[in-house]
Design a protein around this motif. Structure first.
Motif, PDB file in Angstrom:
ATOM      1  N   ALA A   1      33.275 -31.141  11.610  1.00 13.53           N
ATOM      2  CA  ALA A   1      31.991 -31.191  12.212  1.00 13.53           C
ATOM      3  C   ALA A   1      31.415 -32.590  12.239  1.00 13.53           C
ATOM      4  N   PRO A   2      30.424 -32.786  12.990  1.00 10.57           N
ATOM      5  CA  PRO A   2      29.777 -34.249  12.913  1.00 10.57           C
ATOM      6  C   PRO A   2      29.323 -34.615  11.502  1.00 10.57           C
ATOM      7  N   ALA A   3      29.596 -35.852  11.590  1.00 12.29           N
ATOM      8  CA  ALA A   3      29.202 -36.484  10.208  1.00 12.29           C
ATOM      9  C   ALA A   3      27.962 -36.045   9.690  1.00 12.29           C
TER      10      ALA A   3
ATOM     11  N   LEU B   1      38.705 -21.860  -8.979  1.00 12.38           N
ATOM     12  CA  LEU B   1      38.746 -22.972  -8.160  1.00 12.38           C
ATOM     13  C   LEU B   1      39.828 -22.551  -6.938  1.00 12.38           C
ATOM     14  N   ARG B   2      39.312 -21.563  -5.975  1.00 15.27           N
ATOM     15  CA  ARG B   2      40.164 -20.960  -5.123  1.00 15.27           C
ATOM     16  C   ARG B   2      39.885 -20.861  -3.839  1.00 15.27           C
ATOM     17  N   LEU B   3      38.658 -21.506  -3.524  1.00 16.28           N
ATOM     18  CA  LEU B   3      37.886 -21.639  -2.252  1.00 16.28           C
ATOM     19  C   LEU B   3      38.840 -22.547  -1.360  1.00 16.28           C
ATOM     20  N   SER B   4      38.977 -22.623   0.043  1.00 18.05           N
ATOM     21  CA  SER B   4      39.435 -23.473   0.790  1.00 18.05           C
ATOM     22  C   SER B   4      38.624 -23.601   1.854  1.00 18.05           C
ATOM     23  N   SER B   5      38.037 -24.809   2.240  1.00 23.81           N
ATOM     24  CA  SER B   5      37.436 -25.186   3.442  1.00 23.81           C
ATOM     25  C   SER B   5      37.994 -24.459   4.856  1.00 23.81           C
ATOM     26  N   THR B   6      39.284 -24.900   4.744  1.00 22.51           N
ATOM     27  CA  THR B   6      40.039 -24.436   6.081  1.00 22.51           C
ATOM     28  C   THR B   6      39.952 -22.995   6.333  1.00 22.51           C
ATOM     29  N   ASP B   7      40.168 -22.024   5.187  1.00 29.90           N
ATOM     30  CA  ASP B   7      40.010 -20.455   5.237  1.00 29.90           C
ATOM     31  C   ASP B   7      38.612 -19.971   5.721  1.00 29.90           C
ATOM     32  N   LEU B   8      37.613 -20.938   5.183  1.00 25.33           N
ATOM     33  CA  LEU B   8      36.107 -20.424   5.371  1.00 25.33           C
ATOM     34  C   LEU B   8      35.801 -20.691   6.856  1.00 25.33           C
ATOM     35  N   ARG B   9      36.467 -21.984   7.355  1.00 24.19           N
ATOM     36  CA  ARG B   9      36.191 -22.457   8.809  1.00 24.19           C
ATOM     37  C   ARG B   9      36.920 -21.289   9.716  1.00 24.19           C
ATOM     38  N   ALA B  10      38.098 -20.822   9.336  1.00 23.51           N
ATOM     39  CA  ALA B  10      38.810 -19.791  10.180  1.00 23.51           C
ATOM     40  C   ALA B  10      37.702 -18.514  10.023  1.00 23.51           C
ATOM     41  N   ARG B  11      37.207 -17.968   9.054  1.00 24.72           N
ATOM     42  CA  ARG B  11      36.415 -16.825   8.744  1.00 24.72           C
ATOM     43  C   ARG B  11      35.220 -17.202   9.504  1.00 24.72           C
ATOM     44  N   LEU B  12      34.673 -18.250   9.628  1.00 25.85           N
ATOM     45  CA  LEU B  12      33.259 -18.647  10.495  1.00 25.85           C
ATOM     46  C   LEU B  12      33.653 -18.234  11.690  1.00 25.85           C
ATOM     47  N   ARG B  13      34.638 -18.886  12.333  1.00 28.98           N
ATOM     48  CA  ARG B  13      34.960 -18.726  13.621  1.00 28.98           C
ATOM     49  C   ARG B  13      35.334 -17.262  14.145  1.00 28.98           C
ATOM     50  N   ARG B  14      35.854 -16.458  13.358  1.00 28.21           N
ATOM     51  CA  ARG B  14      36.185 -15.227  13.601  1.00 28.21           C
ATOM     52  C   ARG B  14      34.891 -14.216  13.440  1.00 28.21           C
TER      53      ARG B  14
ATOM     54  N   VAL C   1      23.331 -23.541   3.432  1.00 28.18           N
ATOM     55  CA  VAL C   1      24.427 -24.166   4.066  1.00 28.18           C
ATOM     56  C   VAL C   1      24.967 -23.104   5.153  1.00 28.18           C
ATOM     57  N   HIS C   2      24.919 -21.752   4.663  1.00 30.37           N
ATOM     58  CA  HIS C   2      25.442 -20.777   5.922  1.00 30.37           C
ATOM     59  C   HIS C   2      24.258 -20.656   6.829  1.00 30.37           C
ATOM     60  N   ALA C   3      22.932 -20.726   6.375  1.00 24.86           N
ATOM     61  CA  ALA C   3      21.978 -20.720   7.491  1.00 24.86           C
ATOM     62  C   ALA C   3      22.076 -21.871   8.395  1.00 24.86           C
ATOM     63  N   TYR C   4      22.327 -23.124   8.040  1.00 26.34           N
ATOM     64  CA  TYR C   4      22.457 -24.230   8.685  1.00 26.34           C
ATOM     65  C   TYR C   4      23.722 -24.003   9.638  1.00 26.34           C
ATOM     66  N   ILE C   5      24.900 -23.607   9.149  1.00 29.12           N
ATOM     67  CA  ILE C   5      25.974 -23.425  10.145  1.00 29.12           C
ATOM     68  C   ILE C   5      25.653 -22.456  11.333  1.00 29.12           C
ATOM     69  N   ARG C   6      24.791 -21.484  10.850  1.00 29.12           N
ATOM     70  CA  ARG C   6      24.578 -20.546  11.981  1.00 29.12           C
ATOM     71  C   ARG C   6      23.721 -21.106  13.197  1.00 29.12           C
ATOM     72  N   ARG C   7      22.668 -21.815  12.329  1.00 29.59           N
ATOM     73  CA  ARG C   7      21.554 -22.511  13.236  1.00 29.59           C
ATOM     74  C   ARG C   7      21.996 -23.495  14.272  1.00 29.59           C
ATOM     75  N   GLU C   8      23.107 -24.202  13.604  1.00 29.88           N
ATOM     76  CA  GLU C   8      23.782 -25.386  14.455  1.00 29.88           C
ATOM     77  C   GLU C   8      24.726 -24.698  15.248  1.00 29.88           C
ATOM     78  N   GLY C   9      25.371 -23.737  15.197  1.00 33.75           N
ATOM     79  CA  GLY C   9      26.267 -23.257  15.864  1.00 33.75           C
ATOM     80  C   GLY C   9      27.892 -23.814  15.349  1.00 33.75           C
ATOM     81  N   LEU C  10      28.042 -24.372  14.137  1.00 33.97           N
ATOM     82  CA  LEU C  10      29.147 -24.956  13.808  1.00 33.97           C
ATOM     83  C   LEU C  10      30.266 -24.066  13.490  1.00 33.97           C
ATOM     84  N   TYR C  11      31.713 -24.478  13.843  1.00 28.93           N
ATOM     85  CA  TYR C  11      32.624 -24.073  13.532  1.00 28.93           C
ATOM     86  C   TYR C  11      32.892 -22.507  14.274  1.00 28.93           C
ATOM     87  N   GLN C  12      32.331 -22.379  15.528  1.00 30.84           N
ATOM     88  CA  GLN C  12      32.427 -21.471  16.237  1.00 30.84           C
ATOM     89  C   GLN C  12      33.682 -21.486  17.214  1.00 30.84           C
ATOM     90  N   ALA C  13      34.052 -20.391  17.850  1.00 34.19           N
ATOM     91  CA  ALA C  13      35.294 -20.292  18.630  1.00 34.19           C
ATOM     92  C   ALA C  13      35.112 -21.220  19.748  1.00 34.19           C
TER      93      ALA C  13
END
Length: 198
Positions: A56-58, A161-174, A186-198
């Motif tokens: 995602a953008p810096a 410590l079992r969370l993975s950013s890669t897995d989270l991005r995949a879940r968000l895309r789907r 953070v979740h609200a920001y992702i939805r608002r900005e449309g990040l990690y969408q398919a």
């Protein structure tokens, strides 16, 4: 650290793509177990080891980290890598922070999966001479020393410590639920900005 000397500052580098509760748990454990004064999160600007388009953008990642840590005591976020043009080399970030905190020892926090990559980093030998590393890992992880460098490492085992950013991005895309893996802001920001969408 000598008795009576100021506590070291932890620098938590990473892409934070996105920042999740595992990152926050790692910071809290590093603060407690390594007796740090504070932890400064340093989102990567343009990391040379990541393929173009993988992040995602810096500026968005920096804002998400701000939202993630806003209620975390003794934690803050630095824009140092966003303010520098060109590739984000960790050694340059550490030198910049040494100039900012000339009388403080700095310790660099990394995930266990990153340790094997350190010898591929720009001027990595200068880096391992400049800072002590705090390696956060799941229980049972064994740290292998880096060959060809007198690196200083402290290993911190973190339960849960079992969370993975890669897995989270995949879940968000789907469009799948992520539970409590992300801070609500953070979740609200992702939805608002449309990040990690398919």
């Amino acid at each position: 650290m000598l008795s009576g000397s100021p506590k070291p500052i932890g620098l938590f580098g990473g892409t934070f793509n996105p920042p999740h509760r595992g990152h926050l748990l790692a910071a809290r454990e590093a603060l407690r177990r390594c007796r740090l004064d504070r932890v400064i999160f340093v989102p990567a600007g343009d990391p040379p080891h990541k393929p173009a388009g993988a992040l995602a953008p810096a500026r968005d990642r920096w804002r998400m980290v701000q939202l993630a840590v806003r209620n975390l005591r003794r934690c803050s976020v630095s824009p140092v890598e966003l303010q520098r043009r060109g590739p984000s080399f960790t050694v340059d970030t550490v030198r910049a922070m040494q100039r900012r905190f000339p009388r403080r020892e700095l310790e660099f926090i990394v995930g266990a999966d990153t340790v094997s990559e350190i010898p591929t980093w720009h001027r990595w030998r200068d880096l391992v001479r400049a800072v002590r590393f705090i390696v956060v890992a799941r229980p049972g992880y064994r740290l292998k020393p880096l060959r060809g460098a007198a690196a200083r490492f402290d290993l911190v085992h973190v339960r849960g410590l079992r969370l993975s950013s890669t897995d989270l991005r995949a879940r968000l895309r789907r469009g799948r639920a992520v539970g409590r893996a992300l801070a609500p802001g953070v979740h609200a920001y992702i939805r608002r900005e449309g990040l990690y969408q398919a």
